[in-house]
Write a protein that holds these residues in place. Structure first.
Motif, PDB file in Angstrom:
ATOM      1  N   LEU A  57      77.291  -4.025  37.915  1.00 11.39           N
ATOM      2  CA  LEU A  57      77.257  -3.119  39.067  1.00 11.39           C
ATOM      3  C   LEU A  57      78.666  -2.725  39.491  1.00 11.39           C
ATOM      4  O   LEU A  57      78.946  -1.550  39.777  1.00 11.39           O
ATOM      5  CB  LEU A  57      76.515  -3.782  40.232  1.00 11.39           C
ATOM      6  N   ASN A  58      79.562  -3.683  39.514  1.00  8.97           N
ATOM      7  CA  ASN A  58      80.940  -3.379  39.898  1.00  8.97           C
ATOM      8  C   ASN A  58      81.643  -2.519  38.854  1.00  8.97           C
ATOM      9  O   ASN A  58      82.581  -1.785  39.170  1.00  8.97           O
ATOM     10  CB  ASN A  58      81.722  -4.678  40.115  1.00  8.97           C
ATOM     11  N   ALA A  59      81.175  -2.599  37.596  1.00 13.44           N
ATOM     12  CA  ALA A  59      81.788  -1.810  36.522  1.00 13.44           C
ATOM     13  C   ALA A  59      81.250  -0.382  36.472  1.00 13.44           C
ATOM     14  O   ALA A  59      81.805   0.450  35.755  1.00 13.44           O
ATOM     15  CB  ALA A  59      81.566  -2.497  35.180  1.00 13.44           C
ATOM     16  N   ALA A  86      71.774  -9.401  42.956  1.00 11.25           N
ATOM     17  CA  ALA A  86      73.097  -8.855  42.628  1.00 11.25           C
ATOM     18  C   ALA A  86      73.404  -7.629  43.479  1.00 11.25           C
ATOM     19  O   ALA A  86      74.549  -7.442  43.920  1.00 11.25           O
ATOM     20  CB  ALA A  86      73.155  -8.507  41.140  1.00 11.25           C
ATOM     21  N   MET A  87      72.412  -6.788  43.732  1.00  7.37           N
ATOM     22  CA  MET A  87      72.632  -5.622  44.584  1.00  7.37           C
ATOM     23  C   MET A  87      72.988  -6.037  46.006  1.00  7.37           C
ATOM     24  O   MET A  87      73.869  -5.448  46.641  1.00  7.37           O
ATOM     25  CB  MET A  87      71.383  -4.719  44.581  1.00  7.37           C
ATOM     26  N   ALA A  88      72.299  -7.051  46.512  1.00  9.38           N
ATOM     27  CA  ALA A  88      72.592  -7.525  47.864  1.00  9.38           C
ATOM     28  C   ALA A  88      73.989  -8.115  47.953  1.00  9.38           C
ATOM     29  O   ALA A  88      74.713  -7.893  48.934  1.00  9.38           O
ATOM     30  CB  ALA A  88      71.549  -8.560  48.287  1.00  9.38           C
ATOM     31  N   ASN A  89      74.387  -8.856  46.911  1.00 12.11           N
ATOM     32  CA  ASN A  89      75.711  -9.498  46.922  1.00 12.11           C
ATOM     33  C   ASN A  89      76.841  -8.476  46.810  1.00 12.11           C
ATOM     34  O   ASN A  89      77.905  -8.657  47.414  1.00 12.11           O
ATOM     35  CB  ASN A  89      75.816 -10.512  45.782  1.00 12.11           C
ATOM     36  N   THR A  90      76.637  -7.431  46.018  1.00 13.50           N
ATOM     37  CA  THR A  90      77.697  -6.434  45.805  1.00 13.50           C
ATOM     38  C   THR A  90      77.597  -5.251  46.761  1.00 13.50           C
ATOM     39  O   THR A  90      78.508  -4.426  46.808  1.00 13.50           O
ATOM     40  CB  THR A  90      77.643  -5.896  44.366  1.00 13.50           C
ATOM     41  N   ARG A  91      76.471  -5.170  47.472  1.00 15.01           N
ATOM     42  CA  ARG A  91      76.216  -4.042  48.374  1.00 15.01           C
ATOM     43  C   ARG A  91      76.250  -2.711  47.615  1.00 15.01           C
ATOM     44  O   ARG A  91      76.767  -1.710  48.089  1.00 15.01           O
ATOM     45  CB  ARG A  91      77.214  -4.038  49.542  1.00 15.01           C
ATOM     46  N   LYS A  92      75.694  -2.741  46.413  1.00 17.71           N
ATOM     47  CA  LYS A  92      75.593  -1.540  45.586  1.00 17.71           C
ATOM     48  C   LYS A  92      74.140  -1.312  45.209  1.00 17.71           C
ATOM     49  O   LYS A  92      73.425  -2.253  44.845  1.00 17.71           O
ATOM     50  CB  LYS A  92      76.446  -1.672  44.315  1.00 17.71           C
ATOM     51  N   LEU A  93      73.702  -0.062  45.294  1.00 15.25           N
ATOM     52  CA  LEU A  93      72.338   0.285  44.914  1.00 15.25           C
ATOM     53  C   LEU A  93      72.252   0.534  43.417  1.00 15.25           C
ATOM     54  O   LEU A  93      73.204   0.977  42.779  1.00 15.25           O
ATOM     55  CB  LEU A  93      71.877   1.525  45.670  1.00 15.25           C
TER      56      LEU A  93
END
Length: 372
Positions: A57-59, A86-93
Motif C-alpha cells: 500500500l505504501n509503495a 493493513a488499510m487501517a494501519n496505513t490509512r490508505k484505501l
C-alpha cells in the motif's frame, strides 16, 4: 466525420524540450499528488500478510486482486481480512477485485494444502522435446508424464491434427521452463495424441489453452463451459457478504452478452454497485470487442492468453488498438504480464521496462501484477 479527416488518437505524449538529458533527471515528487497509471496487485502466498500488504500500500498499490482460479476461499478470506487491517494501519484505501475462474481448462492433478492454506502440487512432471503425450478427457485417468487428464470433458471434440495446444504453469509468461507447446498428431476417441515441441518441467497448477489455428479469423470450436462456474458464484456471494468487493474481473469474456449475464447475476445477489472488468483473452473476444467495450465498466487485456491466440507480431497492434478504443470511450483499461522476470530477479529486463513505458504512453490506466 468526413472520410478525408483522420480520426484523432486517444492520447498523445510529448517532451518538454528536445534536450535528451531531461529523460535522465529524476521525476519531481511535488509535481503531482497522484499516479496516472494505477497498480493492481494479486494476493497470494507471498503477499497476504499484514506487514507485506502495508508495504505494498505504501509503495502504491490501489487495488488488490483475489484470483478464484487458484487458492481456496478460506485463504482469500484471510487475505482480505489482512488487507483491511493493513488499510487501517496505513490509512490508505484499496479497492478489491475478484477475478473469476470462468472457462479455464486445467490439468487434473492431486494437490495438497500448505500450512498457510495455499494449494501445491508436490510432484513436478518432466517432459522431453519429441516425446509423445496423450491429453485425455476421460475422468478416470491419473496424471503422469505420458498422460495428462483435463477438467473439460469435451476437449477432444475441439481438436484436430495439426493444432497446437499450450500447457503452462498458471501465471507463467510462455517462455520459461514450465511452458509446454504440443502439436496434435491425432484424436482417438477422448484421447488427443500429441508431440512435445519443447522440453519442460511442469509444476504447480497447469492450465490448458487450445491455440487458434487460423491467422486472421476464428476457426476453432469454443468450449461450452459457463461464464461463471458454480464456485465463482458461491465465492462472489460469500466474499461480497463479508467484504466490499468493488470489481469483478470476468475471465474469458467472449461477447457483450457475457457482461450482461454477469451484471444480472451481481444485481440478483445485491451487488449492483460492483463494477465489471471484462478480460479480453481470446481471438473471439477481439472479434466481439465493440460489444464488450460498450457493456463493461472497464477492460483487462489479458496478454498471457491473447498473446497465444494471435500472431506474436500482431500483439503490439492489438494492445494499442484496444487501449485507444477504451480511451475514446472513457473506459478504464489495464494490461497484465509486465515484469515476469521479477518473480526471481530484483530488476526487470530492458524489454520489460520498455514494454511498460510504451503501455503507459499508449494510455493504459492500470497495470495488473500477477506472479510478480
Amino acid at each position: 466525420m468526413p472520410s478525408n479527416v483522420i480520426a484523432p488518437m486517444a492520447k498523445q505524449h510529448f517532451f518538454k524540450s528536445h534536450d535528451l538529458t531531461q529523460v535522465m533527471t529524476p521525476a519531481d515528487d511535488e509535481e503531482g499528488a497522484f499516479t496516472g497509471t494505477k497498480l493492481v496487485c494479486s494476493l497470494g502466498p507471498s503477499s497476504h500478510t499484514v506487514p507485506v500488504l502495508e508495504a505494498m500500500l505504501n509503495a502504491g498499490m490501489v487495488a488488490a486482486r483475489i484470483d478464484l482460479t487458484w487458492g481456496g476461499l478460506d485463504f482469500h478470506r484471510k487475505s482480505l481480512q489482512a488487507l483491511n487491517t493493513a488499510m487501517a494501519n496505513t490509512r490508505k484505501l484499496c479497492a478489491i477485485v475478484v477475478d473469476t475462474l470462468g472457462r479455464e481448462v486445467m490439468v487434473r492433478r492431486p494437490c495438497i494444502l500448505a500450512e498457510d492454506g495455499w494449494p501445491a502440487h508436490p510432484d513436478p512432471i518432466s517432459i522431453t522435446a519429441g516425446q509423445t503425450i496423450t491429453i485425455t478427457s476421460r475422468q478416470d485417468i491419473e496424471s503422469s508424464a505420458d498422460v495428462l487428464p483435463v477438467t473439460y470433458p469435451h476437449l477432444h471434440t475441439m481438436c484436430e491434427a495439426g493444432d497446437t495446444i499450450y500447457i503452462g504453469r498458471y501465471l507463467v509468461c510462455g517462455s520459461d521452463s514450465a511452458s509446454l507447446y504440443l502439436k496434435v498428431l491425432s484424436v482417438e476417441g477422448q484421447d488427443i495424441k500429441c508431440q512435445a515441441q519443447n522440453s519442460a518441467d511442469m509444476d504447480g497448477l497447469m492450465t490448458v489453452f487450445h491455440m487458434e489455428r487460423s491467422n486472421d479469423s476464428l476457426l476453432n470450436l469454443q468450449n461450452n463451459l459457463p461464464l461463471l462456474s458454480d464456485y465463482d458464484k458461491s465465492a462472489i456471494m460469500a466474499l461480497g457478504q463479508d467484504f466490499e468487493v468493488d470489481f469483478v474481473s470476468l475471465a474469458y469474456t467472449r461477447t457483450g452478452e457475457d457482461v450482461l449475464e454477469a451484471r444480472a447475476f451481481l444485481d440478483s445477489i445485491g451487488m449492483s454497485s460492483c463494477k465489471i472488468l471484462a478480460k479480453v483473452e481470446t481471438r473471439q473476444s477481439l472479434l466481439n470487442c465493440n460489444g464488450i467495450l460498450h457493456t463493461a465498466d472497464g477492460v483487462v487485456i489479458s496478454r498471457g492468453n491473447i498473446g497465444l491466440d494471435v500472431q506474436p507480431e500482431k500483439m503490439a497492434l492489438v494492445q494499442k488498438a484496444l487501449i485507444s478504443n477504451c480511451n475514446l470511450l472513457g473506459k478504464p483499461v489495464l494490461i497484465t504480464r509486465v515484469v515476469d522476470s521479477m518473480v526471481t530477479n530484483p530488476r526487470p529486463t530492458r524489454a520489460e521496462a520498455t514494454d511498460i513505458a510504451n503501455a503507459v504512453l499508449d494510455g493504459t490506466d492500470g497495470i495488473l501484477l500477477g506472479a510478480e
